[in-house]
Enzyme design. Sequence first.
Site, PDB file in Angstrom:
ATOM      1  N   HIS A  17       1.032  -1.174  -0.107  1.00  0.00           N
ATOM      2  CA  HIS A  17       0.098  -0.002  -0.031  1.00  0.00           C
ATOM      3  C   HIS A  17       0.803   1.247  -0.021  1.00  0.00           C
ATOM      4  O   HIS A  17       2.132   1.153  -0.031  1.00  0.00           O
ATOM      5  CB  HIS A  17      -0.897   0.081   1.305  1.00  0.00           C
ATOM      6  CG  HIS A  17      -0.386   0.418   2.384  1.00  0.00           C
ATOM      7  ND1 HIS A  17      -0.974   0.710   3.434  1.00  0.00           N
ATOM      8  CD2 HIS A  17       0.720   0.404   2.977  1.00  0.00           C
ATOM      9  CE1 HIS A  17       0.085   0.777   4.443  1.00  0.00           C
ATOM     10  NE2 HIS A  17       1.069   0.904   4.268  1.00  0.00           N
ATOM     11  N   CYS A  36       4.956   4.128   5.254  1.00  0.00           N
ATOM     12  CA  CYS A  36       4.128   3.724   4.648  1.00  0.00           C
ATOM     13  C   CYS A  36       3.638   5.089   3.413  1.00  0.00           C
ATOM     14  O   CYS A  36       2.881   4.452   2.535  1.00  0.00           O
ATOM     15  CB  CYS A  36       2.600   3.852   5.446  1.00  0.00           C
ATOM     16  SG  CYS A  36       2.646   2.424   6.697  1.00  0.00           S
ATOM     17  N   HIS A  42       5.274  -0.042  -0.138  1.00  0.00           N
ATOM     18  CA  HIS A  42       5.859  -0.850   0.628  1.00  0.00           C
ATOM     19  C   HIS A  42       4.850  -1.834   1.046  1.00  0.00           C
ATOM     20  O   HIS A  42       3.677  -1.744   0.648  1.00  0.00           O
ATOM     21  CB  HIS A  42       6.465  -0.125   1.728  1.00  0.00           C
ATOM     22  CG  HIS A  42       5.627   0.127   3.077  1.00  0.00           C
ATOM     23  ND1 HIS A  42       6.172  -0.157   4.348  1.00  0.00           N
ATOM     24  CD2 HIS A  42       4.386   0.491   3.214  1.00  0.00           C
ATOM     25  CE1 HIS A  42       5.316   0.527   5.113  1.00  0.00           C
ATOM     26  NE2 HIS A  42       4.148   0.543   4.459  1.00  0.00           N
ATOM     27  N   HIS A  44       2.980  -4.841   4.018  1.00  0.00           N
ATOM     28  CA  HIS A  44       2.907  -5.487   5.333  1.00  0.00           C
ATOM     29  C   HIS A  44       2.282  -7.052   5.416  1.00  0.00           C
ATOM     30  O   HIS A  44       1.837  -7.238   4.369  1.00  0.00           O
ATOM     31  CB  HIS A  44       1.761  -4.689   6.175  1.00  0.00           C
ATOM     32  CG  HIS A  44       2.160  -3.380   6.460  1.00  0.00           C
ATOM     33  ND1 HIS A  44       2.588  -3.142   7.507  1.00  0.00           N
ATOM     34  CD2 HIS A  44       1.753  -2.203   5.793  1.00  0.00           C
ATOM     35  CE1 HIS A  44       2.875  -1.578   7.595  1.00  0.00           C
ATOM     36  NE2 HIS A  44       2.257  -1.251   6.437  1.00  0.00           N
ATOM     37  N   ASP A  82      -4.559 -10.481  -0.968  1.00  0.00           N
ATOM     38  CA  ASP A  82      -3.207 -11.234  -0.627  1.00  0.00           C
ATOM     39  C   ASP A  82      -2.379 -10.923  -2.107  1.00  0.00           C
ATOM     40  O   ASP A  82      -2.877 -11.270  -2.945  1.00  0.00           O
ATOM     41  CB  ASP A  82      -3.467 -12.804  -0.495  1.00  0.00           C
ATOM     42  CG  ASP A  82      -2.159 -13.495   0.086  1.00  0.00           C
ATOM     43  OD1 ASP A  82      -1.372 -13.084   0.536  1.00  0.00           O
ATOM     44  OD2 ASP A  82      -2.014 -14.768  -0.410  1.00  0.00           O
ATOM     45  N   HIS A  83      -1.206 -10.407  -1.872  1.00  0.00           N
ATOM     46  CA  HIS A  83      -0.350 -10.272  -2.953  1.00  0.00           C
ATOM     47  C   HIS A  83      -0.815  -9.369  -3.885  1.00  0.00           C
ATOM     48  O   HIS A  83      -0.531  -9.199  -5.035  1.00  0.00           O
ATOM     49  CB  HIS A  83       0.380 -11.443  -3.470  1.00  0.00           C
ATOM     50  CG  HIS A  83       1.332 -12.256  -2.546  1.00  0.00           C
ATOM     51  ND1 HIS A  83       0.792 -13.404  -1.745  1.00  0.00           N
ATOM     52  CD2 HIS A  83       2.303 -12.452  -2.458  1.00  0.00           C
ATOM     53  CE1 HIS A  83       1.579 -13.968  -1.010  1.00  0.00           C
ATOM     54  NE2 HIS A  83       2.836 -13.022  -1.512  1.00  0.00           N
ATOM     55  N   GLU A 127      -1.498  -5.007  11.855  1.00  0.00           N
ATOM     56  CA  GLU A 127      -0.428  -4.486  10.696  1.00  0.00           C
ATOM     57  C   GLU A 127       0.985  -4.925  11.056  1.00  0.00           C
ATOM     58  O   GLU A 127       1.569  -5.057  10.148  1.00  0.00           O
ATOM     59  CB  GLU A 127      -0.800  -2.892  10.788  1.00  0.00           C
ATOM     60  CG  GLU A 127       0.009  -2.183   9.530  1.00  0.00           C
ATOM     61  CD  GLU A 127      -0.084  -0.831   9.695  1.00  0.00           C
ATOM     62  OE1 GLU A 127      -0.885   0.024   8.846  1.00  0.00           O
ATOM     63  OE2 GLU A 127       0.199  -0.192  10.763  1.00  0.00           O
TER      64      GLU A 127
END
Length: 138
Positions: A17, A36, A42, A44, A82-83, A127
């Site tokens: 994100h 962020c 980047h 998480h 996801d991904h 997070e």
Amino acid sequence: MEKKVYLTRRETFAAAHRLFKPELSDKENFELFGKCSNPNWHGHNYILEVVVAGNVIADTGFVIDVKDLKEIIHKYIISKVDHKNLNLDTDFIKGIMPTSENIVIAIWKELVDKLPDGKLYSVKLYETENNYFEYKGE
Ligand code: NI
């Protein structure tokens, strides 16, 4: 007396994100949002916990069938995050600032109508191992 049981399903996903306001410079965004705000994104490793609450159904002994709960979370949430890049790829997050506060609310909104009426109790999003965010629909 009816007895309420709380069931937690834990899932993990990895996603990219970027938190930024387009009207600010990269330096100003960094001051506001820290790492962020990295212009090249980047990521998480998120942990999602979905808590379902209800009375035990006499016929099955379940609050909800965990297989059904898992399938709903995967179909409506995990497959979309996801991904993925949360700013660009995820239909229910695209266009909002993808802080964990906003993501946890967005996940609640996606799930609440997919689960049996009134069963969704809480959505928690970790997070990092030190921060988690929880929404209960209020
Ligand atoms: Ni971040």
